[in-house]
Structure formats: structure tokens, C-alpha cells
Scaffold this active site. Structure first.
Site, mmCIF file in Angstrom:
data_model
loop_
_atom_site.group_PDB
_atom_site.id
_atom_site.type_symbol
_atom_site.label_atom_id
_atom_site.label_comp_id
_atom_site.label_asym_id
_atom_site.label_seq_id
_atom_site.Cartn_x
_atom_site.Cartn_y
_atom_site.Cartn_z
ATOM 1 N N GLY A 14 0.843 -1.200 0.000
ATOM 2 C CA GLY A 14 0.000 0.000 0.000
ATOM 3 C C GLY A 14 0.873 1.242 0.000
ATOM 4 O O GLY A 14 1.891 1.275 0.693
ATOM 5 N N THR A 129 4.870 1.801 6.380
ATOM 6 C CA THR A 129 3.457 1.421 6.487
ATOM 7 C C THR A 129 2.730 2.387 7.407
ATOM 8 O O THR A 129 3.249 2.761 8.462
ATOM 9 C CB THR A 129 3.209 -0.016 6.992
ATOM 10 O OG1 THR A 129 1.817 -0.147 7.312
ATOM 11 C CG2 THR A 129 3.994 -0.392 8.225
ATOM 12 N N ASP A 131 0.313 1.564 9.024
ATOM 13 C CA ASP A 131 -0.148 0.757 10.167
ATOM 14 C C ASP A 131 0.853 0.739 11.328
ATOM 15 O O ASP A 131 0.508 0.352 12.436
ATOM 16 C CB ASP A 131 -0.415 -0.689 9.735
ATOM 17 C CG ASP A 131 -1.665 -0.828 8.877
ATOM 18 O OD1 ASP A 131 -2.311 0.210 8.623
ATOM 19 O OD2 ASP A 131 -1.986 -1.951 8.459
ATOM 20 N N ARG A 166 -25.217 12.843 19.131
ATOM 21 C CA ARG A 166 -25.109 11.516 18.520
ATOM 22 C C ARG A 166 -23.868 10.758 18.991
ATOM 23 O O ARG A 166 -22.916 11.364 19.474
ATOM 24 C CB ARG A 166 -24.977 11.661 17.000
ATOM 25 C CG ARG A 166 -26.262 11.959 16.294
ATOM 26 C CD ARG A 166 -25.997 12.272 14.839
ATOM 27 N NE ARG A 166 -27.245 12.431 14.105
ATOM 28 C CZ ARG A 166 -27.351 13.090 12.960
ATOM 29 N NH1 ARG A 166 -26.296 13.654 12.413
ATOM 30 N NH2 ARG A 166 -28.515 13.167 12.358
HETATM 31 O O1 F6P Z 1 -1.255 -2.026 4.921
HETATM 32 C C1 F6P Z 1 -1.702 -0.730 4.924
HETATM 33 C C2 F6P Z 1 -3.185 -0.666 4.668
HETATM 34 O O2 F6P Z 1 -3.527 0.695 4.554
HETATM 35 C C3 F6P Z 1 -4.059 -1.354 5.719
HETATM 36 O O3 F6P Z 1 -4.282 -0.580 6.836
HETATM 37 C C4 F6P Z 1 -5.301 -1.645 4.932
HETATM 38 O O4 F6P Z 1 -5.996 -2.765 5.436
HETATM 39 C C5 F6P Z 1 -4.794 -1.938 3.565
HETATM 40 O O5 F6P Z 1 -3.541 -1.297 3.448
HETATM 41 C C6 F6P Z 1 -5.712 -1.474 2.456
HETATM 42 O O6 F6P Z 1 -5.201 -1.909 1.256
HETATM 43 P P1 F6P Z 1 -5.719 -1.491 -0.180
HETATM 44 O O7 F6P Z 1 -5.204 -0.107 -0.441
HETATM 45 O O8 F6P Z 1 -5.119 -2.490 -1.084
HETATM 46 O O9 F6P Z 1 -7.213 -1.505 -0.134
#
Ligand code: F6P
Length: 346
Positions: A14, A129, A131, A166
Site C-alpha cells: 500500500g 506502512t 499501520d 449523537r
Molecule cells: O497495509 C496498509 C493498509 O492501509 C491497511 O491498513 C489496509 O488494510 C490496507 O492497506 C488497504 O489496502 P488497499 O489499499 O489495497 O485496499
């Protein structure tokens, strides 16, 4: 053919903010140190197909503030392609590469680590990443930008949640680790944060919301990582189809959670899925500087012939660690940090 030794460079997995600062740093430091830099397009796909071109100062002009990657990226796994490994080896030879710098997360660097065992030894990794779940580094670049985007979204959701009395459920990214949820949630003042590391206890979530409302609050913000599960091993998916690294497409936990909260508490609930907004756009200053430092260090490792290593952040120092160790296990959320976040729940 030029006399300069060649370094191949690719970005895989990604995309994330900070990739272009890394590319710019590798090209600068590499050329300044007498190397030629060959950029492979779209991750491992470019090395399989031999799709590459030389990168020079012209190619990197103006890319520092840009999100994404000028090299393109993909989730291609050479080990899942017929003849993939052979093509990678052949192109390594054809492009006369002295070394390869692979920029990526667990999947891309997992391939890099395997290649070393399969005879392509001169490889250096750079951890990327949003993440932040790669081991052996305190932070990956991309994460800081993402948590700032998510924090801003949470801030914005606060004002509308408060006006309408909400519950707002905010679904953020985070496949196996809840770093984005915890840090953006902490920074944005979330009232409940749910992460993949801890199964969701819906009774507890509703009790926390009710407790908060019994103190006179009329709105709440619940941040949930897309990989959070009600029961271990039961991820909510958008698509069951696996990619070449065995991942499903996540998404949808927020909707399910929102419905359940509304049903059980009676409070009107809305759901926002932040999705790829978290990954797009300009990198933060922190990610630019980290990317630059990683890129320069990666070339230094090539110069020092320290292969099979990954550049990493340890405290405020850029160090190098074993690539193999870095991809062995994911770095999940520090429970001490989650404990701090919990002080603010409900
Ligand atoms: O690995 C990084 C990430 O952004 C994750 O958090 C997420 O699940 C995934 O990539 C989404 O991937 P794609 O861009 O292929 O939908």
C-alpha cells in the site's frame, strides 16, 4: 554501459506518505556517492517484468511534498507468480544491479528477506506502512501523517456529534494492529477505542457510553480499527478474495458496531469510514524527515556492504537491524499505551 555501480529501488505494498522523500534521498545520496539509481515500477511487478528507468536529479525534482510514490506500487508477490523468482533473478542480472533497496511493509520486506535466502543477497530494506506494525523499528514513516489526518477527522466529528447529540463511530485503517486507532483516538479524545489486539466486548462498549451519558454528556466518539473483531479470527471483510499475500479486503466493522450500539443504547449513531483518505496527500514534516533519514541510511548500508539489513528508528537514532528479524512477527499495540487510552474511556 556506464561504469557506475547500480542500485535498484522499488516501492511495494500500500502506498503511504513519505515514499517520495525516501526515493529523493536514495537518488541524492546514491548519485552523490557515485552510484546509478534504477527505479523499478510498481513494486516487485517491475522487477519481474524488467520495467525500470534510471532516476536522476531531474526525476526527483519537486517530489518531496507529494503523497504516494512516483515509482508506483502493487501488491505483487514474485513467489506467487509462475516463474516470478526466475524473472527477478534474470532482471537483477540484466540490469547489472549491485544492490536493491526495497521500500515496503511486512509483505514487500518479507519477499526481500526470502530473496536473500534464494541467492539475491545484496538487499537492503526500508520500513514503510501507515499501520506502524513492522517490528524492530520504533516507527515506520507514513504513520505520523495518517494519525494526524485521522485526528483531524475525529476533531471534526466531535463538533457535529455534539450538535446532534449523537454517537459517532469512526472506522480507521489497521489490519492486524491498532496503532492508528490508539494514537489518533488518544490525540482526538475518543471515548472508546477498539483494536484488533483486543476482541470487542459490546456490553462493555455500551456500558462505557451509558456511563459517559449518565454524567451528562450527550455525545460520544468511538474509534474502531478496521481489523477489530468481535471474536478472535472473525474479521469483517469487504471482499473475501485474497491478494497475493493472503490478505482479504477489510472494512465494514464500523457499520456493524454502529447498528449494535444504537440498538442497545437507544442513542442515535452515525458511522464514518475514513478509508484511503488516511493514506493520501502530503507527508507530515516528521514523515518527510524520517523518510529522508531512512533513504540516506539505506545507501550508506549499500556502501558498507551491510546487506540483509533494514534501516530502523531506535529512539531518535537511525540504526540498522536484521531484515529477517523485522519480518518475523508483527509489532502489535503496546498494551501499556492502550492502558493509557483506557483511562479516557467512557
Ligand atoms: O497495509 C496498509 C493498509 O492501509 C491497511 O491498513 C489496509 O488494510 C490496507 O492497506 C488497504 O489496502 P488497499 O489499499 O489495497 O485496499
Amino acid at each position: 554501459m556506464s561504469e557506475a555501480k547500480k542500485i535498484g529501488l522499488l516501492t511495494g505494498g500500500g502506498d503511504c506518505p513519505g515514499l517520495n522523500p525516501v526515493i529523493r534521498a536514495v537518488v541524492r545520496k546514491g548519485i552523490n556517492s557515485g552510484f546509478e539509481i534504477i527505479g523499478f515500477k510498481n513494486g516487485w511487478k517491475g522487477l519481474i517484468e524488467g520495467n525500470a528507468s534510471a532516476l536522476n536529479f531531474e526525476s526527483i525534482a519537486g517530489i518531496l511534498p507529494k503523497g504516494g510514490t512516483i515509482l508506483g506500487t502493487s501488491r505483487t508477490n514474485p513467489y506467487k507468480k509462475e516463474g516470478g523468482l526466475e524473472s527477478v533473478k534474470a532482471n537483477f542480472k540484466k540490469f547489472d544491479l549491485h544492490a536493491l533497496i526495497a521500500v515496503g511493509g511486512e509483505d514487500t520486506l518479507g519477499v526481500a528477506s526470502k530473496l536473500i535466502k534464494d541467492g539475491i543477497t545484496n538487499v537492503v530494506g526500508v520500513p514503510k506502512t501507515i499501520d506502524n506494525d513492522l517490528s524492530c523499528t520504533d516507527y515506520t514513516f507514513g504513520f505520523d501523517t495518517t494519525i494526524n489526518i485521522a485526528m483531524e477527522c475525529i476533531d471534526r466529528l466531535h463538533t457535529t456529534a455534539e450538535s446532534h447529540n449523537r454517537i459517532m463511530v469512526v472506522e480507521v485503517m489497521g489490519r492486524h494492529a491498532g496503532w492508528i486507532a490508539v494514537e489518533a483516538g488518544l490525540a482526538g479524545g475518543a471515548d472508546v477505542i477498539l483494536i484488533p489486539e483486543v476482541p470487542i466486548d459490546i456490553d462493555e462498549v455500551c456500558a462505557l457510553i451509558n456511563r459517559r451519558h449518565s454524567r451528562g454528556k450527550t455525545f460520544s466518539i468511538v474509534v474502531v480499527a478496521e481489523g477489530a473483531e468481535f471474536k478472535k479470527g472473525m474479521m469483517v471483510t469487504r471482499e473475501e478474495k485474497l491478494d497475493e499475500f493472503g490478505h482479504v479486503r477489510l472494512g465494514g466493522i464500523g457499520e456493524i458496531l454502529g447498528k449494535e450500539i444504537e440498538k442497545r443504547t437507544g442513542y442515535e449513531t452515525r458511522v464514518s469510514v475514513l478509508g484511503h483518505i488516511q493514506r493520501g496527500g502530503s507527508p507530515s514534516a516528521f514523515d518527510r524527515v524520517l523518510g529522508i533519514r531512512f533513504g540516506v541510511k539505506a545507501v550508506e548500508l549499500v556502501i558498507a556492504k551491510k546487506f540483509g539489513r533494514m534501516v530502523a528508528l531506535a529512539g531518535n537514532k537511525i540504526v540498522d537491524v536484521s531484515l529477517e528479524d523485522a519480518v518475523k512477527a508483527l509489532k502489535t499495540v503496546d498494551m501499556e499505551l492502550y492502558g493509557i487510552a483506557k483511562e479516557f474511556f467512557g
